[in-house]
Scaffold this motif. Structure first.
Motif, PDB file in Angstrom:
ATOM      1  N   LEU A   3     -13.535   9.643 -19.778  1.00  0.00           N
ATOM      2  CA  LEU A   3     -13.440  10.540 -20.896  1.00  0.00           C
ATOM      3  C   LEU A   3     -14.425  11.281 -21.244  1.00  0.00           C
ATOM      4  O   LEU A   3     -15.669  10.757 -21.346  1.00  0.00           O
ATOM      5  N   GLN A   4     -14.220  12.666 -21.472  1.00  0.00           N
ATOM      6  CA  GLN A   4     -15.289  13.304 -21.794  1.00  0.00           C
ATOM      7  C   GLN A   4     -14.953  14.232 -22.901  1.00  0.00           C
ATOM      8  O   GLN A   4     -14.186  15.243 -23.125  1.00  0.00           O
ATOM      9  N   ALA A   5     -15.572  13.977 -24.187  1.00  0.00           N
ATOM     10  CA  ALA A   5     -15.202  14.847 -25.413  1.00  0.00           C
ATOM     11  C   ALA A   5     -16.159  15.579 -25.695  1.00  0.00           C
ATOM     12  O   ALA A   5     -17.530  15.653 -24.942  1.00  0.00           O
ATOM     13  N   SER A   6     -15.867  16.977 -26.357  1.00  0.00           N
ATOM     14  CA  SER A   6     -16.689  18.015 -26.584  1.00  0.00           C
ATOM     15  C   SER A   6     -16.063  18.853 -27.732  1.00  0.00           C
ATOM     16  O   SER A   6     -15.157  18.612 -28.323  1.00  0.00           O
ATOM     17  N   GLY A   7     -16.763  19.927 -27.941  1.00  0.00           N
ATOM     18  CA  GLY A   7     -16.227  20.543 -29.248  1.00  0.00           C
ATOM     19  C   GLY A   7     -17.111  20.127 -30.512  1.00  0.00           C
ATOM     20  O   GLY A   7     -16.920  20.951 -31.494  1.00  0.00           O
ATOM     21  N   ALA A  90     -20.111  12.819 -38.221  1.00  0.00           N
ATOM     22  CA  ALA A  90     -19.971  11.720 -37.514  1.00  0.00           C
ATOM     23  C   ALA A  90     -20.193  11.845 -36.122  1.00  0.00           C
ATOM     24  O   ALA A  90     -19.930  13.083 -35.724  1.00  0.00           O
ATOM     25  N   ILE A  91     -20.200  10.794 -35.229  1.00  0.00           N
ATOM     26  CA  ILE A  91     -20.018  11.060 -33.655  1.00  0.00           C
ATOM     27  C   ILE A  91     -18.341  10.737 -33.694  1.00  0.00           C
ATOM     28  O   ILE A  91     -18.133   9.703 -34.078  1.00  0.00           O
ATOM     29  N   TYR A  92     -17.713  11.649 -32.975  1.00  0.00           N
ATOM     30  CA  TYR A  92     -16.450  11.511 -32.548  1.00  0.00           C
ATOM     31  C   TYR A  92     -16.196  11.053 -31.392  1.00  0.00           C
ATOM     32  O   TYR A  92     -16.703  11.466 -30.219  1.00  0.00           O
ATOM     33  N   TYR A  93     -15.305   9.958 -31.005  1.00  0.00           N
ATOM     34  CA  TYR A  93     -15.040   9.513 -29.852  1.00  0.00           C
ATOM     35  C   TYR A  93     -13.625   9.502 -29.627  1.00  0.00           C
ATOM     36  O   TYR A  93     -12.841   9.269 -30.529  1.00  0.00           O
ATOM     37  N   CYS A  94     -13.371   9.771 -28.131  1.00  0.00           N
ATOM     38  CA  CYS A  94     -11.913   9.742 -27.789  1.00  0.00           C
ATOM     39  C   CYS A  94     -11.627   8.269 -26.956  1.00  0.00           C
ATOM     40  O   CYS A  94     -12.683   7.593 -26.378  1.00  0.00           O
ATOM     41  N   ALA A  95     -10.390   7.754 -27.045  1.00  0.00           N
ATOM     42  CA  ALA A  95     -10.216   6.672 -26.332  1.00  0.00           C
ATOM     43  C   ALA A  95      -8.833   6.615 -25.713  1.00  0.00           C
ATOM     44  O   ALA A  95      -8.009   7.395 -26.041  1.00  0.00           O
ATOM     45  N   ALA A  96      -8.636   5.741 -24.686  1.00  0.00           N
ATOM     46  CA  ALA A  96      -7.604   5.767 -23.765  1.00  0.00           C
ATOM     47  C   ALA A  96      -6.839   4.191 -23.973  1.00  0.00           C
ATOM     48  O   ALA A  96      -7.692   3.264 -23.785  1.00  0.00           O
ATOM     49  N   ALA A  97      -5.573   4.184 -24.278  1.00  0.00           N
ATOM     50  CA  ALA A  97      -5.112   2.627 -23.993  1.00  0.00           C
ATOM     51  C   ALA A  97      -4.008   2.787 -23.100  1.00  0.00           C
ATOM     52  O   ALA A  97      -3.088   3.742 -23.118  1.00  0.00           O
ATOM     53  N   GLY A 111     -18.457  10.730 -26.674  1.00  0.00           N
ATOM     54  CA  GLY A 111     -18.640  11.059 -28.145  1.00  0.00           C
ATOM     55  C   GLY A 111     -19.227  12.511 -28.269  1.00  0.00           C
ATOM     56  O   GLY A 111     -19.986  12.648 -27.452  1.00  0.00           O
ATOM     57  N   THR A 112     -19.017  13.003 -29.333  1.00  0.00           N
ATOM     58  CA  THR A 112     -19.635  14.567 -29.680  1.00  0.00           C
ATOM     59  C   THR A 112     -20.002  14.524 -31.092  1.00  0.00           C
ATOM     60  O   THR A 112     -18.871  13.887 -31.891  1.00  0.00           O
ATOM     61  N   LEU A 113     -20.958  15.093 -31.375  1.00  0.00           N
ATOM     62  CA  LEU A 113     -21.470  14.949 -32.826  1.00  0.00           C
ATOM     63  C   LEU A 113     -20.784  16.084 -33.604  1.00  0.00           C
ATOM     64  O   LEU A 113     -21.021  17.346 -33.100  1.00  0.00           O
ATOM     65  N   VAL A 114     -20.566  15.660 -34.780  1.00  0.00           N
ATOM     66  CA  VAL A 114     -19.946  16.826 -35.634  1.00  0.00           C
ATOM     67  C   VAL A 114     -20.809  16.348 -36.931  1.00  0.00           C
ATOM     68  O   VAL A 114     -20.836  15.506 -37.677  1.00  0.00           O
ATOM     69  N   THR A 115     -21.342  17.714 -37.509  1.00  0.00           N
ATOM     70  CA  THR A 115     -22.198  17.851 -38.746  1.00  0.00           C
ATOM     71  C   THR A 115     -21.627  18.820 -39.533  1.00  0.00           C
ATOM     72  O   THR A 115     -21.452  20.183 -39.119  1.00  0.00           O
ATOM     73  N   VAL A 116     -21.354  18.381 -40.685  1.00  0.00           N
ATOM     74  CA  VAL A 116     -20.691  19.330 -41.815  1.00  0.00           C
ATOM     75  C   VAL A 116     -21.671  19.386 -43.311  1.00  0.00           C
ATOM     76  O   VAL A 116     -21.820  18.421 -43.531  1.00  0.00           O
ATOM     77  N   SER A 117     -22.213  20.751 -43.116  1.00  0.00           N
ATOM     78  CA  SER A 117     -23.297  20.885 -44.136  1.00  0.00           C
ATOM     79  C   SER A 117     -22.421  21.258 -45.504  1.00  0.00           C
ATOM     80  O   SER A 117     -21.204  21.786 -45.287  1.00  0.00           O
ATOM     81  N   SER A 118     -23.082  20.871 -46.635  1.00  0.00           N
ATOM     82  CA  SER A 118     -22.512  21.314 -47.830  1.00  0.00           C
ATOM     83  C   SER A 118     -23.024  22.588 -48.411  1.00  0.00           C
ATOM     84  O   SER A 118     -23.856  23.235 -47.933  1.00  0.00           O
TER      85      SER A 118
END
Length: 118
Positions: A3-7, A90-97, A111-118
């Motif tokens: 799995l490859q997360a992006s965005g 956070a770092i966002y991860y996808c997973a498969a079951a 994982g792909t890093l999401v940073t939200v500034s105030s």
């Protein structure tokens, strides 16, 4: 399955991002898919999941109404995130079951890093 997360990226509070997770196998359609995140200094937590057919979605209460999980018929699952808050950083991860495993998340992306500034 790989799995490859992006965005991920930097966004201001109130903004939106759409994460993608591409699976390496043609058997992608046999997996339930999920998104998780890990905030700095905290444990990884579940966000949302989606069934093999694209239905049967489930969200944690804190993300319900702001985040939407979806998947296409090829190999990609998405997480649309709206009204982002600094605490979504956070770092966002996808997973498969595999099916019928009670959502035993056996496969993980990097994982792909999401940073939200105030």
């Amino acid at each position: 399955v790989q799995l490859q997360a992006s965005g991920g990226g930097l966004v201001q509070a109130g903004g939106s991002l759409r994460l993608s997770c591409a699976a390496s196998e043609r058997t992608y359609g046999t997996y339930d898919m999920g998104w998780f995140r890990q905030a700095p200094g905290k444990e990884r937590t579940f966000i949302a999941r989606i069934g093999r057919s694209g239905g049967n979605t489930y969200y944690t209460d804190s993300e319900k109404g702001r985040f939407t999980i979806s998947r296409d018929n090829v190999n990609t699952v998405f997480l649309q995130m709206n009204s982002l808050k600094p605490e979504d950083t956070a770092i966002y991860y996808c997973a498969a079951a595999l099916p019928y495993t009670d959502y035993d998340w056996a496969y993980w992306g990097h994982g792909t890093l999401v940073t939200v500034s105030s």
